[in-house]
Design a protein around this motif. Structure first.
Motif, PDB file in Angstrom:
ATOM      1  N   ARG A  87     -34.140 -35.845 -49.814  1.00 57.14           N
ATOM      2  CA  ARG A  87     -34.665 -34.488 -50.013  1.00 57.14           C
ATOM      3  C   ARG A  87     -34.551 -34.042 -51.468  1.00 57.14           C
ATOM      4  NH1 ARG A  87     -33.320 -35.000 -44.840  1.00 57.14           N
ATOM      5  NH2 ARG A  87     -34.508 -33.864 -43.251  1.00 57.14           N
ATOM      6  N   SER A  88     -33.372 -34.207 -52.064  1.00 57.38           N
ATOM      7  CA  SER A  88     -33.212 -33.800 -53.467  1.00 57.38           C
ATOM      8  C   SER A  88     -34.129 -34.592 -54.389  1.00 57.38           C
ATOM      9  CB  SER A  88     -31.751 -33.953 -53.909  1.00 57.38           C
ATOM     10  OG  SER A  88     -30.952 -32.903 -53.394  1.00 57.38           O
ATOM     11  N   ASN A  89     -34.262 -35.901 -54.123  1.00 56.00           N
ATOM     12  CA  ASN A  89     -35.169 -36.715 -54.928  1.00 56.00           C
ATOM     13  C   ASN A  89     -36.610 -36.271 -54.759  1.00 56.00           C
ATOM     14  OD1 ASN A  89     -34.297 -39.142 -56.639  1.00 56.00           O
ATOM     15  ND2 ASN A  89     -32.888 -39.279 -54.921  1.00 56.00           N
ATOM     16  N   LEU A  90     -36.997 -35.963 -53.533  1.00 55.54           N
ATOM     17  CA  LEU A  90     -38.369 -35.511 -53.275  1.00 55.54           C
ATOM     18  C   LEU A  90     -38.703 -34.283 -54.107  1.00 55.54           C
ATOM     19  CD1 LEU A  90     -41.047 -35.468 -51.616  1.00 55.54           C
ATOM     20  CD2 LEU A  90     -39.809 -34.096 -49.910  1.00 55.54           C
ATOM     21  N   TRP A  91     -37.857 -33.254 -54.035  1.00 58.78           N
ATOM     22  CA  TRP A  91     -38.146 -31.994 -54.745  1.00 58.78           C
ATOM     23  C   TRP A  91     -38.196 -32.223 -56.259  1.00 58.78           C
ATOM     24  CZ3 TRP A  91     -39.863 -30.296 -50.657  1.00 58.78           C
ATOM     25  CH2 TRP A  91     -39.139 -30.111 -49.476  1.00 58.78           C
ATOM     26  N   ALA A  92     -37.237 -32.978 -56.785  1.00 54.99           N
ATOM     27  CA  ALA A  92     -37.163 -33.165 -58.239  1.00 54.99           C
ATOM     28  C   ALA A  92     -38.290 -34.063 -58.754  1.00 54.99           C
ATOM     29  CB  ALA A  92     -35.806 -33.749 -58.613  1.00 54.99           C
ATOM     30  N   LEU A  93     -38.570 -35.140 -58.038  1.00 49.89           N
ATOM     31  CA  LEU A  93     -39.635 -36.050 -58.459  1.00 49.89           C
ATOM     32  C   LEU A  93     -40.996 -35.357 -58.440  1.00 49.89           C
ATOM     33  CD1 LEU A  93     -38.420 -39.288 -56.645  1.00 49.89           C
ATOM     34  CD2 LEU A  93     -38.758 -39.059 -59.117  1.00 49.89           C
ATOM     35  N   LYS A  94     -41.236 -34.553 -57.410  1.00 50.15           N
ATOM     36  CA  LYS A  94     -42.515 -33.819 -57.331  1.00 50.15           C
ATOM     37  C   LYS A  94     -42.628 -32.825 -58.487  1.00 50.15           C
ATOM     38  CE  LYS A  94     -44.966 -33.755 -53.846  1.00 50.15           C
ATOM     39  NZ  LYS A  94     -46.226 -34.471 -53.508  1.00 50.15           N
ATOM     40  N   ALA A  95     -41.516 -32.157 -58.801  1.00 49.61           N
ATOM     41  CA  ALA A  95     -41.529 -31.178 -59.899  1.00 49.61           C
ATOM     42  C   ALA A  95     -41.863 -31.837 -61.229  1.00 49.61           C
ATOM     43  CB  ALA A  95     -40.172 -30.470 -59.984  1.00 49.61           C
ATOM     44  N   LEU A  96     -41.459 -33.101 -61.384  1.00 49.00           N
ATOM     45  CA  LEU A  96     -41.692 -33.811 -62.645  1.00 49.00           C
ATOM     46  C   LEU A  96     -42.977 -34.646 -62.621  1.00 49.00           C
ATOM     47  CD1 LEU A  96     -38.074 -34.901 -63.649  1.00 49.00           C
ATOM     48  CD2 LEU A  96     -39.457 -33.059 -64.612  1.00 49.00           C
ATOM     49  N   GLY A  97     -43.769 -34.518 -61.560  1.00 49.12           N
ATOM     50  CA  GLY A  97     -45.083 -35.161 -61.539  1.00 49.12           C
ATOM     51  C   GLY A  97     -45.117 -36.587 -61.053  1.00 49.12           C
ATOM     52  N   ALA A  98     -44.106 -37.020 -60.316  1.00 49.55           N
ATOM     53  CA  ALA A  98     -44.119 -38.368 -59.734  1.00 49.55           C
ATOM     54  C   ALA A  98     -44.786 -38.331 -58.360  1.00 49.55           C
ATOM     55  CB  ALA A  98     -42.694 -38.905 -59.603  1.00 49.55           C
ATOM     56  N   ASN A  99     -45.218 -39.488 -57.895  1.00 53.75           N
ATOM     57  CA  ASN A  99     -45.766 -39.631 -56.546  1.00 53.75           C
ATOM     58  C   ASN A  99     -44.682 -40.210 -55.648  1.00 53.75           C
ATOM     59  OD1 ASN A  99     -48.506 -39.035 -57.517  1.00 53.75           O
ATOM     60  ND2 ASN A  99     -48.344 -41.038 -58.508  1.00 53.75           N
ATOM     61  N   VAL A 100     -44.440 -39.569 -54.521  1.00 52.28           N
ATOM     62  CA  VAL A 100     -43.363 -40.003 -53.628  1.00 52.28           C
ATOM     63  C   VAL A 100     -43.951 -40.475 -52.305  1.00 52.28           C
ATOM     64  CG1 VAL A 100     -41.213 -39.337 -52.466  1.00 52.28           C
ATOM     65  CG2 VAL A 100     -41.788 -38.337 -54.693  1.00 52.28           C
ATOM     66  N   LYS A 101     -43.461 -41.627 -51.840  1.00 53.70           N
ATOM     67  CA  LYS A 101     -43.832 -42.156 -50.530  1.00 53.70           C
ATOM     68  C   LYS A 101     -42.562 -42.391 -49.725  1.00 53.70           C
ATOM     69  CE  LYS A 101     -46.139 -45.787 -52.262  1.00 53.70           C
ATOM     70  NZ  LYS A 101     -47.041 -46.974 -52.366  1.00 53.70           N
ATOM     71  N   PHE A 102     -42.626 -42.140 -48.424  1.00 56.93           N
ATOM     72  CA  PHE A 102     -41.505 -42.422 -47.531  1.00 56.93           C
ATOM     73  C   PHE A 102     -41.859 -43.599 -46.636  1.00 56.93           C
ATOM     74  CE2 PHE A 102     -40.217 -37.667 -47.507  1.00 56.93           C
ATOM     75  CZ  PHE A 102     -39.315 -37.865 -48.534  1.00 56.93           C
TER      76      PHE A 102
END
Length: 303
Positions: free
Chosen positions: A174-189
């Protein structure tokens, strides 16, 4: 010039969900500053007292915080619930208020129940730092993960990060999701159905294991199979066969891609043992990066 005095809310760190890109970048930049210091101890917080209040065990996280605090010269009090009056029925709130009354300047806190930390922060007058609360957030772990990625790639924007494992119970995810999205990364689960958090699907898609390997960062999560005794995957071997990062799967990763894991690692379950210290693994560097990150967070709380 008018001096800026940050509010208590600005100084504490309860989570990353609402933290903007500028604040995240400033933390990463300051971590690089502290990492560059060759001196083991820089006593900028010499007359400050910090309590590490762990109502849930985590030797690794507590030692990392303690190392960060002592490098900054702070006076450290370690409080473990297992050896305390909390075991006799004293509430978490009473314990924190007691330590606050004794004169601590900040508290690092780890606990199981969700929502308790947010409430505590409303009632105490010292900054609190979240060292993991339930399956809600683990902000310093995500910050050290971001720092590891930034050191590797120079830029987080545009990276594709796959997070594989027990998303449902993971505060790290969860913490990685919020921070990565804020910095413009693409996240996959990527997770078995019984380990998926449906409420996060609007923020990051669930993909197959093969699709997860097509990323710049493959982050494996620790799995506790006892939580899923009724689920489809009843054994460690079965989990490894379907969702583990085996040497065969790792061979399919992009040449520049890195392997990450918040640790502690279940070797030969979520990741094959020989991959833990493979050339493209950043698992031990992540732990190393935790110290400068936590130095920043502690300094930020007491600035």
């Amino acid at each position: 010039m008018i001096a800026y005095h940050p509010s208590l809310r600005d100084r504490q760190l309860l989570g990353l969900k609402d933290m903007g890109a500028a604040e995240l970048e400033s933390i990463l930049k300051r971590a690089a500053y502290w990492e560059a210091h060759e001196e083991k101890r820089i006593p900028v917080l010499e007359h400050r007292f910090i309590a590490n209040m762990f109502f849930e065990n985590s030797t690794r996280t507590r030692f990392s915080f303690e190392m960060a605090q002592k490098r900054l010269g702070a006076q450290v009090l370690n409080f473990a619930a297992a050896a305390s009056s909390v075991e006799k029925g004293e509430s978490v709130y009473d314990t924190v208020r007691t330590l606050e009354s004794m004169g601590i300047d900040a508290g690092v806190i780890r606990l199981k129940p969700i929502g308790v930390l947010e409430e505590l922060a409303k009632h105490v007058k010292v900054p609190l730092i979240n060292a993991g609360d339930g399956n809600n957030e683990h902000p310093t772990q995500a910050l050290l993960d971001l720092y590891t990625m930034k050191k590797q790639f120079g830029e987080i924007r545009g990276l594709t990060v796959s997070i594989v494992g027990d998303i449902k119970h993971s505060r790290v995810a969860r913490s990685n999701l919020w921070a990565l999205k804020a910095l413009g990364a693409n996240v996959k689960f990527c997770a078995p159905h019984s380990m998926q958090a449906a409420e996060l699907e609007e923020h990051a898609p669930y993909v197959t294991m093969d699709e997860a390997l097509d990323a710049d960062v493959v982050m494996m999560l620790r799995v506790q199979l006892e939580r899923h005794a009724e689920g489809v995957l009843k054994s460690a071997d079965e989990y490894r066969a379907q969702y583990g990062l085996t040497t065969q799967r790792a061979a399919k990763m992009k040449p520049h891609a890195i392997i990450m894991h918040p640790a502690p690692v279940n070797r030969d379950v979520e990741i094959d043992s020989e991959l833990v210290e493979a050339p493209n693994s950043r698992i031990f560097p992540q732990m190393q990066n935790g110290v400068p990150i936590r130095m920043v967070v502690v300094e930020r709380a007491l600035r």
